[in-house]
Design an enzyme around this catalytic site. Structure first.
Site, short mmCIF file in Angstrom:
data_model
loop_
_atom_site.label_atom_id
_atom_site.label_comp_id
_atom_site.label_asym_id
_atom_site.label_seq_id
_atom_site.Cartn_x
_atom_site.Cartn_y
_atom_site.Cartn_z
N HIS A 203 0.85 -1.19 0.00
CA HIS A 203 0.00 0.00 0.00
C HIS A 203 0.90 1.26 0.00
O HIS A 203 2.02 1.21 0.50
CB HIS A 203 -0.87 -0.08 1.27
CG HIS A 203 -1.73 1.09 1.52
ND1 HIS A 203 -1.27 2.24 2.13
CD2 HIS A 203 -3.04 1.31 1.25
CE1 HIS A 203 -2.26 3.11 2.22
NE2 HIS A 203 -3.34 2.57 1.69
N ALA A 205 1.29 3.82 1.79
CA ALA A 205 1.87 4.30 3.05
C ALA A 205 3.05 3.43 3.49
O ALA A 205 3.79 3.81 4.39
CB ALA A 205 0.82 4.32 4.14
N LYS A 206 3.21 2.25 2.87
CA LYS A 206 4.17 1.28 3.38
C LYS A 206 5.59 1.54 2.85
O LYS A 206 5.84 2.51 2.15
CB LYS A 206 3.69 -0.13 3.00
CG LYS A 206 2.31 -0.48 3.59
CD LYS A 206 2.31 -0.41 5.08
CE LYS A 206 1.10 -0.99 5.77
NZ LYS A 206 -0.21 -0.63 5.29
N ILE A 207 6.51 0.63 3.18
CA ILE A 207 7.93 0.83 2.85
C ILE A 207 8.13 0.93 1.33
O ILE A 207 8.96 1.68 0.85
CB ILE A 207 8.76 -0.37 3.41
CG1 ILE A 207 8.49 -0.60 4.90
CG2 ILE A 207 10.25 -0.21 3.10
CD1 ILE A 207 9.07 0.42 5.83
#
Ligand code: PLP
Length: 403
Positions: A203, A205-207
């Site tokens: 997603h 927002a992830k790394i």
């Protein structure tokens, strides 16, 4: 703690004072480069938009980056979790132990396959599942453990493995929810090699991101084959291996496929994984250094031997020294231009879980929830952005200190 910035002085923005920032600093933000855009454009001009050669290439690159034999890409982290609980063979009558301090998707994936989630409480400093409480929650029906690498800090997989292997119904399958922790290390070993299956969310927002997306990492060929069928309607023959129109649906599966568009973005982003992690760690270190010793805040504990990926940073308020609750601090910080958030409402406290599993009590998770705030952390943040967060935290908490 280091000296306060001048911005820390003055009345709170929520009371009409000058905010620390005029534009909100979000808690997370994707990092998209021109090369990412070019890679996606190239995919759009190619013959494949849905699952094609770029997915295979992304899977190979992701497995190599994480140190696992296989990576199986999915349309979301949630779909990947569903694939993992199915590949582990969980079903009606089985139980799986997970943490209440996670997004509901972790526990939901246990319910999707007809099994029952059981919660084990967390450590108050790391907010990671507490291995002793996992051991205590095991019953003859337990088949799996789903730890979550909260905020990017790996769970204690060595302790969990010992417990999984010693369980009367064991060995239990360990499915790591590593949605936050791609690139993290635990005692010298990378996330992706610590569990039987390791689930990633991709997603924004992830790394690392593919838009929406997810993946399961595993060294087991049988799990990988099952996961590939499961994400493609339960069809045994991959499209590329078909000689004619025939194919065999051998079990009930889903359309959980990642697109080639998403995979192109993922492959391009992987080139910057080291850079992303390096910057996340720098910002986290700056927070830990500048907030060290603050008497109104507790900082995240990092276990010896752990190198978190820092998907987000968090603090816990010393409510015993403040005359307002977390909600008031949250709104005051937002007014200062700091996009704080809360991760997570403990899963067992959601209405669905309360109705279905009444009477669950997780005192440590519940107490942590009352005093936690997620603070901004993403690779494009500047040192000055991080210092604004520090200044705002100090300004707001100091204003509400019990005299
Ligand atoms: C811990 C955890 N598990 C699972 C998920 C679900 O991932 P996705 O949003 O990719 O479905 C998330 C994402 O929010 C998460 O943070």
């Amino acid at each position: 703690m280091t000296a306060r910035t001048p911005a820390a002085a003055g009345s709170l923005a929520i009371d009409g004072g000058r905010p620390i920032r005029t534009q909100l600093l979000p808690y997370a933000r994707q990092s998209i480069s021109d090369a990412d855009i070019a890679a996606v454009a190239e995919a759009l001009r190619s013959d494949w938009l849905t699952t094609g050669p770029r997915v295979t290439q992304f899977e190979q690159e992701l497995a190599a980056a994480a140190g696992s034999t296989h990576a199986v890409a999915f349309s979301s982290g949630t779909a990947a979790l569903h694939g993992a609980t199915a590949a582990a063979g969980l079903g009606p009558g089985d139980e799986a132990i997970t943490t209440p301090m996670t997004f509901a998707a972790t526990a939901n994936a246990v319910l999707y396959v007809g099994a029952e989630p059981r919660f084990a409480d967390i450590d108050p400093g790391t907010l990671l599942i507490e291995p002793d409480l996992v051991a205590a929650a095991i019953t003859p029906r337990t088949r799996a453990i789903l730890p979550v690498d909260y905020a990017g800090h790996p769970a204690d997989y060595d302790a969990l493995r010992r417990i999984a292997d010693a369980a009367p119904s064991g060995p239990l399958t360990i499915i790591a929810d590593a949605s936050h922790s791609l690139g993290a290390m635990f005692r010298g070993r990378p996330v992706g090699t610590l569990a039987d299956m390791t689930v990633l969310s991709l997603h924004p927002a992830k790394i690392l991101t593919t838009g929406e997306g997810g993946a399961v990492l595993t060294d087991r060929d049988d799990y990988a084959a099952h996961l590939r069928r499961f994400r493609n309607h339960g069809i045994a023959t991959e499209l590329a291996a078909r000689r004619d129109w025939t194919y065999a649906m051998v079990e009930l599966g889903y359309n959980y496929r990642l697109t080639d568009i998403g995979a192109a973005l993922g492959s391009s982003q992987l080139h910057r994984l080291g850079e992303f992690l390096g910057r996340r760690r720098e910002i986290a270190a700056r927070y830990l250094e500048r907030l060290a010793g603050h008497d109104l805040l507790d900082l995240p504990v990092v276990l010896p031997g752990a190198e978190p990926a820092w998907h987000f940073a968090f603090i816990q308020l010393r409510l015993d020294r403040l005359r307002v609750d977390r909600g008031a601090i949250y709104h005051a910080l937002r007014a200062e231009g700091i996009g704080v958030n809360v991760h997570y409402i403990p899963v067992h406290q959601h209405p669905y879980y309360r109705d279905r599993f009444p009477g669950v009590s997780m005192p440590v998770a519940e107490a942590a929830y009352e005093r936690m705030l997620t603070i901004p952390l993403f690779p494009a943040m500047t040192d000055a952005d991080a210092d604004d967060v520090v200044a705002a935290l100090d300004k707001v908490t100091t204003a509400y200190r019990i005299a």
